[in-house]
Design a protein around this motif. Structure first.
Motif, PDB file in Angstrom:
ATOM      1  N   LEU A 179      24.155  -9.552 -10.867  1.00  0.00           N
ATOM      2  CA  LEU A 179      22.875  -9.536 -11.562  1.00  0.00           C
ATOM      3  C   LEU A 179      21.741  -9.953 -10.632  1.00  0.00           C
ATOM      4  N   ALA A 180      21.958 -11.007  -9.853  1.00  0.00           N
ATOM      5  CA  ALA A 180      20.929 -11.454  -8.911  1.00  0.00           C
ATOM      6  C   ALA A 180      20.591 -10.357  -7.902  1.00  0.00           C
ATOM      7  N   SER A 181      21.602  -9.627  -7.457  1.00  0.00           N
ATOM      8  CA  SER A 181      21.359  -8.534  -6.511  1.00  0.00           C
ATOM      9  C   SER A 181      20.536  -7.432  -7.153  1.00  0.00           C
ATOM     10  N   ASP A 182      20.816  -7.134  -8.432  1.00  0.00           N
ATOM     11  CA  ASP A 182      20.080  -6.067  -9.121  1.00  0.00           C
ATOM     12  C   ASP A 182      18.607  -6.432  -9.294  1.00  0.00           C
ATOM     13  N   VAL A 183      18.332  -7.634  -9.783  1.00  0.00           N
ATOM     14  CA  VAL A 183      16.934  -8.005 -10.023  1.00  0.00           C
ATOM     15  C   VAL A 183      16.186  -8.162  -8.707  1.00  0.00           C
ATOM     16  N   CYS A 184      16.856  -8.614  -7.664  1.00  0.00           N
ATOM     17  CA  CYS A 184      16.193  -8.739  -6.361  1.00  0.00           C
ATOM     18  C   CYS A 184      15.922  -7.366  -5.756  1.00  0.00           C
ATOM     19  N   ALA A 185      16.833  -6.405  -5.979  1.00  0.00           N
ATOM     20  CA  ALA A 185      16.607  -5.054  -5.453  1.00  0.00           C
ATOM     21  C   ALA A 185      15.381  -4.432  -6.106  1.00  0.00           C
ATOM     22  N   TYR A 186      15.248  -4.600  -7.427  1.00  0.00           N
ATOM     23  CA  TYR A 186      14.074  -4.045  -8.108  1.00  0.00           C
ATOM     24  C   TYR A 186      12.800  -4.739  -7.639  1.00  0.00           C
ATOM     25  N   THR A 187      12.857  -6.056  -7.528  1.00  0.00           N
ATOM     26  CA  THR A 187      11.683  -6.809  -7.082  1.00  0.00           C
ATOM     27  C   THR A 187      11.298  -6.434  -5.662  1.00  0.00           C
ATOM     28  N   ALA A 188      12.294  -6.185  -4.821  1.00  0.00           N
ATOM     29  CA  ALA A 188      12.001  -5.799  -3.434  1.00  0.00           C
ATOM     30  C   ALA A 188      11.234  -4.485  -3.385  1.00  0.00           C
ATOM     31  N   HIS A 189      11.579  -3.534  -4.246  1.00  0.00           N
ATOM     32  CA  HIS A 189      10.830  -2.274  -4.287  1.00  0.00           C
ATOM     33  C   HIS A 189       9.390  -2.523  -4.737  1.00  0.00           C
ATOM     34  N   CYS A 190       9.213  -3.415  -5.702  1.00  0.00           N
ATOM     35  CA  CYS A 190       7.853  -3.742  -6.143  1.00  0.00           C
ATOM     36  C   CYS A 190       7.068  -4.418  -5.022  1.00  0.00           C
ATOM     37  N   ILE A 191       7.717  -5.309  -4.297  1.00  0.00           N
ATOM     38  CA  ILE A 191       7.053  -5.970  -3.176  1.00  0.00           C
ATOM     39  C   ILE A 191       6.686  -4.949  -2.098  1.00  0.00           C
ATOM     40  N   ASP A 192       7.592  -4.011  -1.842  1.00  0.00           N
ATOM     41  CA  ASP A 192       7.308  -3.002  -0.823  1.00  0.00           C
ATOM     42  C   ASP A 192       6.143  -2.112  -1.250  1.00  0.00           C
ATOM     43  N   ASN A 193       6.078  -1.765  -2.535  1.00  0.00           N
ATOM     44  CA  ASN A 193       4.925  -1.003  -3.024  1.00  0.00           C
ATOM     45  C   ASN A 193       3.635  -1.780  -2.834  1.00  0.00           C
ATOM     46  N   ALA A 194       3.681  -3.074  -3.173  1.00  0.00           N
ATOM     47  CA  ALA A 194       2.494  -3.909  -3.002  1.00  0.00           C
ATOM     48  C   ALA A 194       2.132  -4.042  -1.530  1.00  0.00           C
ATOM     49  N   ARG A 195       3.161  -4.134  -0.663  1.00  0.00           N
ATOM     50  CA  ARG A 195       2.897  -4.220   0.777  1.00  0.00           C
ATOM     51  C   ARG A 195       2.204  -2.957   1.286  1.00  0.00           C
ATOM     52  N   ARG A 196       2.719  -1.803   0.852  1.00  0.00           N
ATOM     53  CA  ARG A 196       2.110  -0.544   1.272  1.00  0.00           C
ATOM     54  C   ARG A 196       0.677  -0.432   0.756  1.00  0.00           C
ATOM     55  N   TYR A 197       0.488  -0.855  -0.473  1.00  0.00           N
ATOM     56  CA  TYR A 197      -0.866  -0.814  -1.036  1.00  0.00           C
ATOM     57  C   TYR A 197      -1.792  -1.755  -0.271  1.00  0.00           C
ATOM     58  N   THR A 198      -1.271  -2.945   0.081  1.00  0.00           N
ATOM     59  CA  THR A 198      -2.073  -3.898   0.852  1.00  0.00           C
ATOM     60  C   THR A 198      -2.461  -3.306   2.199  1.00  0.00           C
ATOM     61  N   ARG A 199      -1.501  -2.654   2.840  1.00  0.00           N
ATOM     62  CA  ARG A 199      -1.792  -2.045   4.137  1.00  0.00           C
ATOM     63  C   ARG A 199      -2.831  -0.938   4.001  1.00  0.00           C
ATOM     64  N   GLU A 200      -2.657  -0.078   2.991  1.00  0.00           N
ATOM     65  CA  GLU A 200      -3.614   1.008   2.801  1.00  0.00           C
ATOM     66  C   GLU A 200      -4.990   0.459   2.450  1.00  0.00           C
ATOM     67  N   ARG A 201      -5.011  -0.562   1.598  1.00  0.00           N
ATOM     68  CA  ARG A 201      -6.289  -1.148   1.225  1.00  0.00           C
ATOM     69  C   ARG A 201      -6.971  -1.780   2.433  1.00  0.00           C
ATOM     70  N   THR A 202      -6.185  -2.425   3.302  1.00  0.00           N
ATOM     71  CA  THR A 202      -6.751  -3.029   4.504  1.00  0.00           C
ATOM     72  C   THR A 202      -7.352  -1.955   5.415  1.00  0.00           C
ATOM     73  N   ILE A 203      -6.605  -0.851   5.594  1.00  0.00           N
ATOM     74  CA  ILE A 203      -7.115   0.231   6.431  1.00  0.00           C
ATOM     75  C   ILE A 203      -8.370   0.837   5.811  1.00  0.00           C
ATOM     76  N   ALA A 204      -8.297   1.075   4.475  1.00  0.00           N
ATOM     77  CA  ALA A 204      -9.454   1.672   3.799  1.00  0.00           C
ATOM     78  C   ALA A 204     -10.667   0.755   3.873  1.00  0.00           C
ATOM     79  N   SER A 205     -10.440  -0.544   3.698  1.00  0.00           N
ATOM     80  CA  SER A 205     -11.554  -1.492   3.774  1.00  0.00           C
ATOM     81  C   SER A 205     -12.151  -1.517   5.171  1.00  0.00           C
ATOM     82  N   THR A 206     -11.268  -1.445   6.190  1.00  0.00           N
ATOM     83  CA  THR A 206     -11.757  -1.432   7.567  1.00  0.00           C
ATOM     84  C   THR A 206     -12.575  -0.181   7.845  1.00  0.00           C
TER      85      THR A 206
END
Length: 758
Positions: free
Chosen positions: A369-396
């Protein structure tokens, strides 16, 4: 059939304690003759007496029921026909107590156990006569006791109640029962007690709890595109539903939007503690640290394999991280699961789940169960990371495309309040100085966010600058800008359907204000944006009512109407990409204060006033106009023949002397005036007007009512004319043509002192 179905009451040692009159009649004896004798002597003839034993069948079909009287157990023989058809009830009860898949308990009215399954989880002999709720070690016995008494009182059946019991000997987890209470009544309506069924549903409840946790994580984690916010949502979802303590640590580069490292992760890579829920934390949230080598946490980042770890005094890894060891001891944690946050074989961070104090220890199913919830959360974190990177580039990109600071103009003071909002946006502004003491204030807003929006904004801003150099009227400038935006929209729509940009239609709004510091007037053109707000000296603020044209790149081909209004020196104009709270007295006071205070301070105050409205990007441009003094402008009406040329040159020479312009600049000005007036008289139409304007530059304007197009050409050696505009373009810093409905103005600019320095 008598109403009393009781025939005989028998003591635990076999003595007959009571015999009913009906039973005595069936046996052919008086009740007093039967009472006190044993069952063996009466029915089996073991007393040695001469009389024959009474056959048991004389009583007919009977049922046998145990009854707890105080601490003594007695048995009641009842008429089976009164209790049930065919006397089957005893067989049914015996079968249920022997083979039923649930634990059955018969309780008396005092809620003591009269009988339970012989193969129940506890020894039935040891439990007989004990309090039921104490025997089962329920976590909340008082609530169940209250419910049982209620069932005894009103007879309302209570079914399928989920009840938790403390861990039993040899089992280190809480037991969960599905319990049902049914009132037990005699044939005469007498309340005898309760029948309780208890089904062990621990595995089922744990499976349901895991499903509920997965659903909760999927429903609540990842609603915001920020790494820290995702981790906070995850911590809230798992505590206390899954664990009592959770620690979420993410690699620092991931939080900044950088690409996560490959496995194994170097132990020098810093991690940030972004979320914590629990009792005692080894480090504060947002602390950046490195994981010590030789611990389960560092090992997880080496191979991305989750681990179930028991915390004991012999756990050698605790010495490698004294701060964490101290927190574990203070929180009384007894086991933990360390699981990786990983996507595509790359490590994002690590999550630590702790069970402490009286919580059940983790098992193998909990690791999955811990592996399942962490796998889903990791995808959400990766989406947020990509969005942060794109937002940083766009802001620059956007920051580089926007003016680094508002242009310093001699006739207009400008300041901008920019609140980016979540995800940024496509709002932008420009301040462009035009010839003839005029200034263009431009504010635009491209729909969407991200790099595409920022680059589109940059394209439109470049077009605005190119068109402004042509000295077009505001409505003409807006129309050409809309044409360019439409072309960009068509290019976007022509992209392959699989391209994400194809699904984002391009729409944009724009507002152009041109202020004339000589005439003290403004010309306004709107394309989709809200109306500006104007505060004139000595008066209250008001909305500038101006018709709105269609949005840029929109399907509406309607024209862009221009609105002209007076704007005396000292006025302050506010334009924004959203509707301003013009009904607020605070805004009116702020703008009135802007007539005397620095505009940067007014922008700060405006941002503070709008602090609760940051859900979208907001851009407000403030402009305070000063106007040109009358002694800095010379206007001369000219004659209709070539005699106007020397007259204009003489007027220019005299004004240069008044302004204190040097001889070289005066000669250049006379030359420019002579050529422009000569061209107007030869190729234009009267009336003619000469205007000289001096601020940071010296501008010479000649206006006529002709519609002919002046053209710069290179004259041949033998040509006697055709060199006028060429000469002007050579000696002037800049020159251009501005068209009006009733004619045109040809102008040229020079910077005083340039000739002397050259």
């Amino acid at each position: 059939m008598p109403s009393d179905a009781l025939l005989v009451r028998i003591a635990d040692d076999g003595r007959i304690l009571r015999c009913s009159a009906h039973a005595g009649a069936l046996l052919g004896r008086s009740p007093s003759d039967v009472e006190g004798r044993t069952v063996a002597t009466l029915f089996q003839g073991h007393s040695g007496a001469d009389e024959d034993p009474t056959p048991l069948t004389a009583l007919g079909p009977v049922s046998l029921r145990p009854v707890l009287d105080g601490t003594s157990l007695t048995w009641e023989v009842r008429d089976a026909e009164a209790a049930g058809p065919g006397g089957w009830d005893l067989a049914v009860l015996e079968t249920l107590f022997t083979h039923a898949p649930v634990d059955l308990y018969v309780l008396d009215s005092a809620l003591r156990i009269v009988r339970c399954r012989e193969d129940a989880r506890r020894d039935s002999t040891a439990t007989t006569g004990r309090d039921f709720f104490t025997t089962l070690d329920l976590i909340d016995p008082a609530e169940e006791r209250t419910l049982a008494l209620q069932v005894l009182t009103d007879g309302a059946t209570a079914l399928h109640r989920t009840v938790r019991a403390a861990p039993r000997s040899g089992i280190h987890r809480t037991t969960v029962y599905s319990m049902s209470y049914v009132r037990l009544e005699g044939t005469d309506g007498e309340v005898l007690g309760l029948v309780v069924s208890a089904l062990d549903v621990t595995d089922r409840e744990q499976a349901l709890q895991r499903l509920r946790l997965l659903e909760e994580v999927r429903a609540t984690v990842g609603t915001r595109l920020e790494v820290t916010a995702v981790c906070e949502e995850f911590a809230d979802a798992v505590v206390p539903a899954f664990t009592g303590i959770v620690v979420v640590e993410v690699i620092e580069d991931v939080i900044r939007g950088e690409e996560p490292p490959l496995v194994p992760v170097s132990h020098d890579v810093p991690l940030r503690r972004v979320a914590f829920r629990g009792v005692v934390s080894a480090r504060p949230v947002n602390d950046v640290h490195r994981l010590p080598d030789g611990t389960p946490f560092s090992r997880v980042l080496d191979d991305l394999r989750p681990r179930l770890v028991a915390v004991t005094e012999d756990s050698s890894w605790l010495s490698a991280d004294p701060a964490r060891a101290s927190a574990i001891a203070q929180s009384e944690a007894h086991c933990l699961i360390v699981a990786p946050l990983t996507v595509r074989g790359q490590a994002l961070g690590v999550v630590s789940f702790y069970r402490h104090r009286h919580e059940d220890p983790f098992d193998e199913d909990d690791i999955a169960l811990a592996s399942d919830v962490c796998a889903y959360t990791a995808h959400c974190i990766d989406n947020a990371r990509r969005y942060t990177r794109e937002r940083t580039i766009a802001s620059t990109v956007k920051r580089r495309l926007l003016p680094q600071r508002a242009s310093a103009l001699s006739t207009v003071d400008v300041a901008a309040m920019h609140i980016t909002g979540p995800g940024g946006g496509g709002a932008w502004y420009d301040v462009i100085e035009l010839a003839g003491g005029r200034s263009a204030l431009i504010l635009g807003d491209v729909s969407g966010r991200g790099i595409t929006t920022a680059t589109t904004m940059g394209q439109l801003r470049t077009v605005i600058h190119a068109l402004a150099a042509l000295d077009l009227e505001p409505d003409e400038l807006m129309a050409r800008l809309s044409d360019t935006a439409g072309r960009l929209a068509r290019e976007r729509a022509a992209l392959p359907t699989g391209d994400p940009l194809n699904q984002e239609p391009l729409t944009a709004g724009c507002l152009i204000v041109v202020y004339d510091a000589v005439d003290h007037t403004c010309v306004l053109v709107r394309a989709g944006l809200s109306e500006p707000y104007l505060v004139r000296p000595g008066s209250d603020g008001e909305i500038v009512c101006a018709p709105c044209g269609p949005v840029l790149a929109g399907p509406d081909p309607a024209p862009f109407p221009a609105t002209e209004f007076p704007m005396p020196p000292g006025s302050i104009l506010a334009i924004g990409n959203e509707d301003l709270p013009t009904s607020s007295t605070d805004l009116q006071e702020l703008l009135r204060a802007g007539q005397r205070d620095p505009l940067d301070e007014v922008c700060d105050s405006l941002a503070y006033a709008l602090r609760d409205r940051h859900e979208t990007e907001k851009l407000v441009l403030l402009a305070r106009v000063r106007g040109l003094p009358a002694d800095q402008v010379l206007t001369v009406q000219l004659g209709e023949d070539l005699a106007a040329v020397p007259a204009a040159r003489a007027a220019a020479r005299e004004q240069m002397a008044v302004w204190g312009v040097g001889a070289d600049d005066t000669f250049t000005t006379e030359l420019i005036v002579s050529e422009l007036v000569g061209n107007a008289v030869r190729y234009g139409a009267p009336p003619y007007r000469l205007r000289l304007i001096r601020n940071e530059r010296l501008t010479c304007e000649v206006r006529d009512t002709g519609q002919s197009l002046p053209r710069l050409k290179h004259a041949r050696t033998v040509d006697e004319g055709g060199r006028g505009l060429f000469i002007v373009a050579t000696v002037a810093e800049n020159w251009g043509i501005r068209y009006h409905p009733d004619g045109k103005t040809v102008w040229a600019q020079q910077r005083p002192g340039a000739a002397e320095s050259a």
